[in-house]
Design a protein around this motif. Structure first.
Motif, mmCIF file in Angstrom:
data_model
loop_
_atom_site.group_PDB
_atom_site.id
_atom_site.type_symbol
_atom_site.label_atom_id
_atom_site.label_comp_id
_atom_site.label_asym_id
_atom_site.label_seq_id
_atom_site.Cartn_x
_atom_site.Cartn_y
_atom_site.Cartn_z
ATOM 1 N N GLU A 99 0.834 -1.202 0.000
ATOM 2 C CA GLU A 99 0.000 0.000 0.000
ATOM 3 C C GLU A 99 0.867 1.250 0.000
ATOM 4 O OE1 GLU A 99 -3.246 0.246 -0.412
ATOM 5 O OE2 GLU A 99 -3.331 -1.934 -0.620
ATOM 6 N N ILE A 100 1.895 1.215 0.827
ATOM 7 C CA ILE A 100 2.809 2.370 0.868
ATOM 8 C C ILE A 100 3.501 2.542 -0.482
ATOM 9 C CG2 ILE A 100 4.934 3.272 1.918
ATOM 10 C CD1 ILE A 100 4.098 1.922 4.526
ATOM 11 N N SER A 101 3.890 1.417 -1.077
ATOM 12 C CA SER A 101 4.572 1.458 -2.371
ATOM 13 C C SER A 101 3.677 2.057 -3.448
ATOM 14 C CB SER A 101 5.005 0.045 -2.781
ATOM 15 O OG SER A 101 5.595 0.037 -4.053
ATOM 16 N N LYS A 102 2.375 1.693 -3.444
ATOM 17 C CA LYS A 102 1.450 2.231 -4.428
ATOM 18 C C LYS A 102 1.315 3.740 -4.296
ATOM 19 C CE LYS A 102 -1.406 -1.938 -4.894
ATOM 20 N NZ LYS A 102 -2.760 -2.523 -4.654
ATOM 21 N N ALA A 103 1.223 4.203 -3.041
ATOM 22 C CA ALA A 103 1.067 5.638 -2.804
ATOM 23 C C ALA A 103 2.285 6.412 -3.317
ATOM 24 C CB ALA A 103 0.867 5.906 -1.317
ATOM 25 N N PHE A 104 3.468 5.891 -3.018
ATOM 26 C CA PHE A 104 4.690 6.562 -3.460
ATOM 27 C C PHE A 104 4.839 6.479 -4.972
ATOM 28 C CE2 PHE A 104 6.217 6.312 0.984
ATOM 29 C CZ PHE A 104 6.673 7.613 1.121
ATOM 30 N N GLN A 105 4.397 5.361 -5.567
ATOM 31 C CA GLN A 105 4.516 5.202 -7.014
ATOM 32 C C GLN A 105 3.654 6.228 -7.739
ATOM 33 O OE1 GLN A 105 6.661 3.030 -8.630
ATOM 34 N NE2 GLN A 105 6.093 4.308 -10.384
ATOM 35 N N THR A 106 2.454 6.484 -7.192
ATOM 36 C CA THR A 106 1.571 7.483 -7.789
ATOM 37 C C THR A 106 2.220 8.856 -7.773
ATOM 38 O OG1 THR A 106 -0.402 6.240 -7.111
ATOM 39 C CG2 THR A 106 -0.690 8.577 -7.632
ATOM 40 N N GLN A 107 2.810 9.198 -6.616
ATOM 41 C CA GLN A 107 3.489 10.484 -6.507
ATOM 42 C C GLN A 107 4.696 10.548 -7.436
ATOM 43 O OE1 GLN A 107 4.437 11.276 -2.410
ATOM 44 N NE2 GLN A 107 2.358 10.893 -1.693
ATOM 45 N N LEU A 108 5.414 9.439 -7.541
ATOM 46 C CA LEU A 108 6.589 9.393 -8.400
ATOM 47 C C LEU A 108 6.205 9.573 -9.867
ATOM 48 C CD1 LEU A 108 9.621 8.907 -8.761
ATOM 49 C CD2 LEU A 108 9.154 6.450 -8.831
#
Length: 245
Positions: A99-108
């Motif tokens: 979940e954390i990875s998805k959130a950061f990926q969106t921002q990235l």
């Protein structure tokens, strides 16, 4: 290269700089002060590279004995999960991580898109603007600046905020007048044009007139009129000219 001498055997000076003649006949005023500064800078850069290499070698000594870095990272991950298992099950840890990875990926992805847009805008201003403002293109070439950009734009890149030119072999183009320094835009374009197989089609003819002048005195001046109209018309015109060479 050799020093250029006048009829009295004295060194020819241009703006306080001795003039040298290269093997290809091109004359360049040698900037000794700039060359000394460049040598000093390169020596400092070499020292900096050596110090970084020594520091890297020193840091790597701490990893002596680790033959398989991937296995070592895997072992650290296993140990990390064992410690965290005291709080939650390992499967839940993976869920939280995802979940954390998805959130950061969106921002990235969003930041990457903005960066690409800014890069395109920078390219258009730095490189496109350089073609449009070029004194060499305006005075020496018989084709519009956008046609010159279509031909040689791929040889230019933006590095550290500056326009850097590369020749057909992928080597950076350096200045003849300022040894050790990269060529400025106009000098780089002049070099690229000199290496271009169809340069005779894009260079302006001389102002000579009469039967003794190239092409009966007309040179490429008559061809320049073929570059009016839309950009597509200009592309078709230059392709037609180069195809006949």
């Amino acid at each position: 290269m050799k020093l250029k001498l006048d009829e009295n055997g004295h060194v020819v000076v241009q703006e306080g700089k001795p003039v040298y003649v290269h093997d290809d006949g091109k004359e360049v005023a040698f900037d000794a002060s700039s060359t000394v500064s460049t040598i000093t800078r390169l020596n400092a850069e070499a020292k900096s590279h050596r110090e970084r290499a020594e520091a890297a070698e020193k840091s790597l000594k701490g990893f002596d004995g680790i033959a398989d870095p991937a296995a070592a990272r895997n072992a650290l991950d296993v140990v990390s999960k064992l410690d965290q298992k005291k709080l939650v099950d390992a499967g839940e840890i993976d869920t939280v991580r995802n979940e954390i990875s998805k959130a950061f990926q969106t921002q990235l992805d969003e930041m990457t898109g903005k960066a690409q847009t800014f890069e395109q805008q920078l390219y258009a201003e730095k490189i496109g603007g350089s073609f449009a403002r070029s004194k060499y293109i305006g005075e020496k070439l018989a084709v519009p600046a956008d046609m010159v950009q279509a031909t040689f734009g791929q040889n230019l890149k933006i590095e550290d905020g500056k326009v850097v030119a590369y020749d057909a072999q992928g080597q950076k183009i350096f200045s003849r007048a300022r040894p050790g320094e990269l060529a400025d835009f106009d000098e780089a374009i002049e070099t690229l044009v000199s290496q271009y197989p169809h340069r005779d089609h894009i260079l302006k003819s001389s102002n000579a007139n009469g039967g003794g002048a190239p092409n009966g005195g007309g040179g490429n001046s008559g061809a320049k009129g073929n570059f009016g109209g839309s950009k597509a018309d200009r592309v078709a015109a230059i392709k037609a000219m180069t195809a006949t060479s």
